[in-house]
Design a protein around this motif. Structure first.
Motif, PDB file in Angstrom:
ATOM      1  N   LEU A  22     -33.939   9.363 -20.207  1.00 15.89           N
ATOM      2  CA  LEU A  22     -32.636   9.246 -20.858  1.00 15.89           C
ATOM      3  C   LEU A  22     -32.213  10.590 -21.437  1.00 15.89           C
ATOM      4  O   LEU A  22     -33.066  11.407 -21.817  1.00 15.89           O
ATOM      5  CB  LEU A  22     -32.696   8.205 -21.974  1.00 15.89           C
ATOM      6  CG  LEU A  22     -32.348   6.759 -21.582  1.00 15.89           C
ATOM      7  CD1 LEU A  22     -33.266   6.261 -20.484  1.00 15.89           C
ATOM      8  CD2 LEU A  22     -32.437   5.847 -22.791  1.00 15.89           C
TER       9      LEU A  22
ATOM     10  N   TRP B  25     -28.902  12.835 -26.343  1.00 14.83           N
ATOM     11  CA  TRP B  25     -27.624  12.986 -27.038  1.00 14.83           C
ATOM     12  C   TRP B  25     -27.840  12.703 -28.520  1.00 14.83           C
ATOM     13  O   TRP B  25     -28.170  11.586 -28.913  1.00 14.83           O
ATOM     14  CB  TRP B  25     -26.600  11.999 -26.468  1.00 14.83           C
ATOM     15  CG  TRP B  25     -26.195  12.310 -25.052  1.00 14.83           C
ATOM     16  CD1 TRP B  25     -26.246  13.502 -24.427  1.00 14.83           C
ATOM     17  CD2 TRP B  25     -25.698  11.367 -24.094  1.00 14.83           C
ATOM     18  NE1 TRP B  25     -25.806  13.392 -23.136  1.00 14.83           N
ATOM     19  CE2 TRP B  25     -25.450  12.097 -22.906  1.00 14.83           C
ATOM     20  CE3 TRP B  25     -25.422  10.002 -24.125  1.00 14.83           C
ATOM     21  CZ2 TRP B  25     -24.962  11.496 -21.761  1.00 14.83           C
ATOM     22  CZ3 TRP B  25     -24.926   9.396 -22.983  1.00 14.83           C
ATOM     23  CH2 TRP B  25     -24.688  10.132 -21.809  1.00 14.83           C
TER      24      TRP B  25
ATOM     25  N   ASP C   1     -26.477   6.019 -23.025  1.00  8.71           N
ATOM     26  CA  ASP C   1     -27.561   6.907 -22.619  1.00  8.71           C
ATOM     27  C   ASP C   1     -28.455   6.223 -21.591  1.00  8.71           C
ATOM     28  O   ASP C   1     -28.953   6.864 -20.653  1.00  8.71           O
ATOM     29  CB  ASP C   1     -28.371   7.377 -23.825  1.00  8.71           C
ATOM     30  CG  ASP C   1     -28.914   6.234 -24.658  1.00  8.71           C
ATOM     31  OD1 ASP C   1     -28.503   5.081 -24.440  1.00  8.71           O
ATOM     32  OD2 ASP C   1     -29.750   6.502 -25.549  1.00  8.71           O
TER      33      ASP C   1
END
Length: 593
Positions: free
Chosen positions: A122, A125, A137
């Motif tokens: 993933l 962020w 994500d």
């Protein structure tokens, strides 16, 4: 002297009358309950039979060979733990006793990457609008997973939308395999099965689809907290004892809790709380006989370093504890109602009766203790009713089946790579392809996790040739680097985790060494195999788990107690908070909505 605690500003709720609370078991759940109860103003005594805090989640010191051929002691966890950012109760509690999760854990985005670079990862962020959208994500990670075909990606995205439309629930009799029907074989082998066995320690055909969905929901759709995404992996950078137990016991001692390490509980005795001073059940200090039994130590744990046994002399409360009884006796029950009970805890040292007892041991030792509960001071009808309740709880606890977890610690035999530099895994944690011949599901590099590498020593990322400190910026890691005074000492230690472990020690060591050669291209020498044969309960569909409430004044907590999570540290902490909430007369939910 045992000083009376004052209610903490973080308490679940200040009790109407402070209670004398005995907690049997000093693992993560027992210490979590002790902290919350102390915050609420109760008078807490913790009994731990072993000579260390932490229960199963503890640190052991074992011999380890160094580069010069000498052997030195090395602190190793009795099992490699993986936490996730959704474990909010655990991290909140750590902060409240003075621990810093940002420094104690290496935070990584959820990654199930293999040594060949394929698999799911993933994005990391942390800020901006993308970080605030739950599930985005995960969708991005699925769309960009290396080595997956578009058929694999679309299959998982469709399944994810279906689970979301179902409200992340399913019929209680569904297994994870039933839940995931229609997913491609690659997705099952490289995503669902590793995730299932790491979260539930139960193989997908046998694992509860309902619990699996709950874990998925909380980890992928939950809110960010303290800048940490719920799906983030939180890998311990310190020994488990330092992460929580040392901080918690120091905090409790400073607030007057009575911590009795090395003191086993041999028996519980139920007393009629409404009896007057002349009744033998209303007061007195029973000592019991020292039998060496360990109510909260698991004799089936097959580890190379055994926990200390028996009941040693603990830090007793002394006579001052006798003055901590509630200021008024409970009112007499209505006719036909269950009588209010107080409890005498029989140990090697005398102690006054307790208003409440919280069993924070594993299920099996808790059931053994309850079956030996003494009821001779109660009226016959009350004793019979109590024994019936205890019998029901014990039957549920004893019906649980267990899965083992093994951690195989191995030393890399080839210190230098073909390029002449020290060997490092591409990431601190890698997924492994689990087969009958290759039993491990994950491998961790201890030097990347526990050491404080400088930029010169940090391993480069193969994709970018940048150092790990650049690839994975972490505020906690930065603080650790800044505080490090000693140079990084390489141990070349790898920890291979085998969930749902079924092999004997010798066969397992040989299989893991072969797996390291086949998947990582490494020759390793296995040093230690630590196996906990009853590490977790089998999290099967429709499983009935023991209840929080056992009898009047008697509760249970631990990862085996009924709740939404599988056998995890977070589950243990949440049941502890729920038990203290019940002690305070609050509904105290096990999970946040």
């Amino acid at each position: 002297m045992h000083t009376a605690p004052t209610p903490d500003s973080h308490s679940l709720a200040a009790p109407i009358t402070p209670q004398r609370l005995a907690i049997v078991g000093g693992g993560w759940s027992g210490l979590a309950a002790a902290v919350r109860a102390t915050q609420a103003g109760h008078h807490v005594t913790v009994f731990e039979a072993a000579h260390h805090w932490g229960g199963r989640a503890r640190t052991v010191t074992l011999p380890w060979p160094d580069a010069d051929g000498h052997t030195r002691p090395l602190a190793l966890d009795n099992g490699q733990h993986i936490l996730i950012g959704a474990y909010s109760a655990t991290f909140d509690l750590m902060r409240e006793v003075g621990a810093d999760p940002g420094a104690a854990f290496l935070r990584l985005p959820l990654t199930l990457r293999f040594a060949d670079g394929t698999g799911l990862a993933l994005p990391d962020w942390r800020h901006g609008p993308l970080a605030r959208l739950p599930g985005l994500d995960a969708a991005w990670g699925i769309a960009t997973a290396r080595g997956w075909r578009w058929a694999d990606r679309l299959s998982l995205l469709r399944a994810s939308r279906r689970w979301q439309a179902m409200g992340f629930t399913c019929p209680p009799d569904w297994s994870v395999a039933r839940l995931c029907q229609g997913l491609t074989p690659r997705l099952m082998a490289e995503f669902i099965e590793p995730l299932c066995v790491s979260a539930l320690n139960t193989l997908a055909p046998d694992a509860s689809g309902q619990v699996f969905l709950r874990v998925l929901h909380d980890s992928l759709m939950g809110p960010r907290q303290h800048g940490v995404a719920p799906s983030n992996l939180m890998l311990p950078r310190q020994p488990l004892g330092e992460l929580w137990c040392e901080q918690a016991t120091r905090w409790l001692s400073e607030r007057g809790a009575d911590l009795r390490l090395g003191q086993a509980v041999q028996a519980l005795e139920a007393l009629d709380a409404t009896a007057g001073p002349g009744n033998p059940g209303s007061a007195g200090t029973g000592t019991g006989t020292e039998s060496g039994s360990r109510a909260d130590a698991d004799a089936d744990a097959d580890a190379e370093a055994e926990a200390g046994a028996g009941a040693g002399a603990g830090a007793g409360a002394g006579a001052g504890a006798a003055s901590m009884r509630p200021s008024h006796a409970p009112a007499a029950p209505h006719p036909g109602a269950e009588p209010a009970l107080r409890w005498r805890v029989h140990t090697s040292a005398p102690c006054p009766p307790f208003d409440q007892v919280l069993l924070a041991t594993n299920a099996a030792p808790a059931a053994r203790l309850l079956r030996d509960t003494r009821t001779s001071t109660l009226a016959r009808a009350a004793a019979t009713a109590l024994q019936t309740r205890l019998q029901r709880w014990c039957e549920t606890a004893e019906a649980l089946r267990y899965e083992a977890i093994s951690t195989v610690y191995a030393r890399v035999a080839d210190e230098l790579t073909s390029h002449g530099g020290p060997y490092h895994l591409a990431h601190p944690m890698l997924a492994l392809r689990n087969t009958a011949q290759h039993p491990a599901q994950f491998v961790f590099e201890r030097d990347q996790l526990h050491a404080a590498p400088t930029a010169d020593h940090a391993p480069p990322d193969p994709a970018t040739q940048r150092h790990a400190t650049d690839v994975e910026p972490n505020a906690g890691l930065a603080r650790t680097l800044a505080a490090a005074a000693a140079p990084w000492t390489r141990t070349q230690a790898l920890a291979f985790v085998v969930s749902a472990s079924r092999l004997d020690r010798v066969t397992l060591a040989q299989a893991v060494a072969a797996q390291a050669q086949a998947e990582l291209g490494l020759r390793v020498a296995v040093q230690h195999v630590l196996t906990d044969k009853r590490a977790t309960f089998c999290c099967t569909p429709g499983l009935v788990r023991p209840a929080l409430h056992i009898a009047p004044g008697l509760l249970a907590c631990g990862d085996h107690v009924a709740g939404p999570y599988p056998a995890t540290l977070e589950g243990a902490v949440r049941t502890a908070q729920a038990a203290v909430g019940a002690l305070n007369g609050l509904p105290a939910p096990l999970a946040r909505s």
